[in-house]
Enzyme design. Structure first.
Site, mmCIF file in Angstrom:
data_model
loop_
_atom_site.group_PDB
_atom_site.id
_atom_site.type_symbol
_atom_site.label_atom_id
_atom_site.label_comp_id
_atom_site.label_asym_id
_atom_site.label_seq_id
_atom_site.Cartn_x
_atom_site.Cartn_y
_atom_site.Cartn_z
ATOM 1 N N GLY A 102 0.837 -1.118 0.077
ATOM 2 C CA GLY A 102 0.105 0.019 -0.069
ATOM 3 C C GLY A 102 0.929 1.299 0.032
ATOM 4 O O GLY A 102 2.105 1.134 0.352
ATOM 5 N N GLY A 110 0.624 -5.342 0.923
ATOM 6 C CA GLY A 110 -0.596 -5.257 0.157
ATOM 7 C C GLY A 110 -0.468 -6.024 -1.217
ATOM 8 O O GLY A 110 -1.552 -6.400 -1.959
ATOM 9 N N GLU A 138 6.009 -5.051 7.611
ATOM 10 C CA GLU A 138 5.365 -4.136 8.451
ATOM 11 C C GLU A 138 5.839 -3.914 9.903
ATOM 12 O O GLU A 138 5.927 -2.637 10.365
ATOM 13 C CB GLU A 138 3.845 -4.748 8.634
ATOM 14 N N ASP A 153 -1.227 -7.309 7.574
ATOM 15 C CA ASP A 153 -2.313 -7.445 7.348
ATOM 16 C C ASP A 153 -2.899 -7.751 6.163
ATOM 17 O O ASP A 153 -2.210 -8.831 5.742
ATOM 18 C CB ASP A 153 -3.114 -5.882 7.523
#
Length: 361
Positions: A64, A113, A136, A144
């Site tokens: 992302g 992502g 992350e 995530d």
């Protein structure tokens, strides 16, 4: 200007992430456009299967657009980020439940992502250039996009090792982690795409796949499974330090990550093992993402790694000893605006996927 392009080639619908100057990093607009493209392909009887790929040679998707999310957290306390995650996680579930086979070419950099838009596909293909992972914890955030589901579907602790270190992995290790299914040499990828225009992915991939060049995870699995067991990150570090040179090097890597993010990530993985579906994992991840994005380490991690690039984050707390159970538990609490709502699964996720052999599980 759109950063998602689509085309139909024979019976193959192609979705291309087209932002190569940013390693195809996902914006909110790209998430929405990709979801629309998939809905259109699902409704088109001429499209029998879908391919997800990225423009350029360097990446499928580097994740992302974290800098934009960081800016939103600073200006709105994460209201825009919350909308992004709602739509991104909905897209992840959409890919997993897609009614036709979905082939993801996980070439080049595939991070965060990028795994979200490829790791839930029914057919996941890695190649020579693949560098896949969830970095992350290096920015004070948590894996995530369904990572806690993907990394806990196989026995053992390889997924825990990947999540707590934030390391990147090649083709063989991606398969061992359960993030990919097949290796196709880079010089056969163009042939694979052409074959998919007329051929079911099972047959097309079988025709061109080869054994992946050896990775490092499987050989180290006994040490990894022993060291990364349990719910206490400090105990994991102690076992790693006692496991010889390789274990000590892994411990040093984890100690450079955000202690808060490491502790929350471990708790999220352990909880995900008891969940029943990808959707439940995404609902949990939505809560955790909302909370951790507001913690000091996310802003500090993005500053150090992506804005100032001094690579010297000042974590709060500075060590795992300062991370209390209450701090971790708070990340799983309800969030303002309510939980992520996803359609109930109508069939198993990635139902078209070839199941791993028993020795892979």
């Amino acid at each position: 200007m759109s950063n998602i392009t689509t085309e139909v080639r024979g019976a193959l619908g192609v979705v291309t992430l087209d932002r190569p100057e940013a390693l195809n990093a996902l914006t909110h607009a790209m998430v929405m456009e990709m979801a629309d493209a998939l809905r259109a392909f699902a409704a088109d009887d001429a499209v029998e299967r879908v391919l997800i790929t990225g423009a350029g040679e360097r990446a499928l998707c580097a994740g992302g657009d974290v800098v934009s999310l960081h800016a939103d957290v600073q200006s709105t306390r994460g209201q825009g980020a919350a909308r992004f995650w709602r739509d991104e996680y909905t897209l992840n579930a959409q890919i997993a439940r897609f009614p036709k086979p979905v082939v993801a070419l996980q070439h080049g950099i595939v991070l965060g992502g990028g795994v979200g838009v490829s790791g839930h596909a029914s057919h996941r293909v890695v190649t020579d250039s693949t560098r896949i992972g969830f970095p992350e914890v290096t920015i004070g955030f948590v894996p995530d996009v369904g990572a806690t589901w993907l990394l806990t579907r196989r026995r053992g602790e390889l997924g825990t090792r990947a999540a707590l270190t934030g390391d990147h992995f090649g083709a063989a290790d991606a398969i061992a982690l359960g993030l990919a299914d097949s290796y196709v040499p880079a010089d056969r990828l163009a042939e694979l795409v052409s074959l998919l225009e007329t051929t079911h992915p099972d047959a097309a991939i079988e025709q061109l796949a080869a054994p992946a060049p050896a990775g490092s995870l499987v050989a180290a699995r006994p040490m990894i499974d022993q060291a990364f067991a349990g719910d206490d990150p400090r105990a994991i570090l102690e076992r790693l330090r006692a496991a010889g040179k390789e274990g000590a090097a892994i411990a040093e890597t984890i100690e450079r990550r955000s202690p808060f993010a490491v502790a929350v990530t471990l708790a999220a993985l352990r909880r995900a093992r008891g969940l029943r579906s990808l959707e439940e994992a995404l609902v949990q991840e939505y809560r955790v993402s909302r909370h951790t994005a507001l913690a000091a380490d996310f802003s500090e991690g993005v500053r150090a790694q992506l804005i100032d690039k001094d690579r010297s984050p000042k974590w709060t707390p500075s060590s795992l000893a300062g991370v209390t159970p209450a701090m971790v538990e708070a990340c799983f609490a309800p969030v303002p605006g309510g939980d992520l709502e996803l359609p109930q699964p109508g069939r198993p996720a990635a139902a078209h996927r070839v199941q791993p052999q028993p020795d892979q599980i």
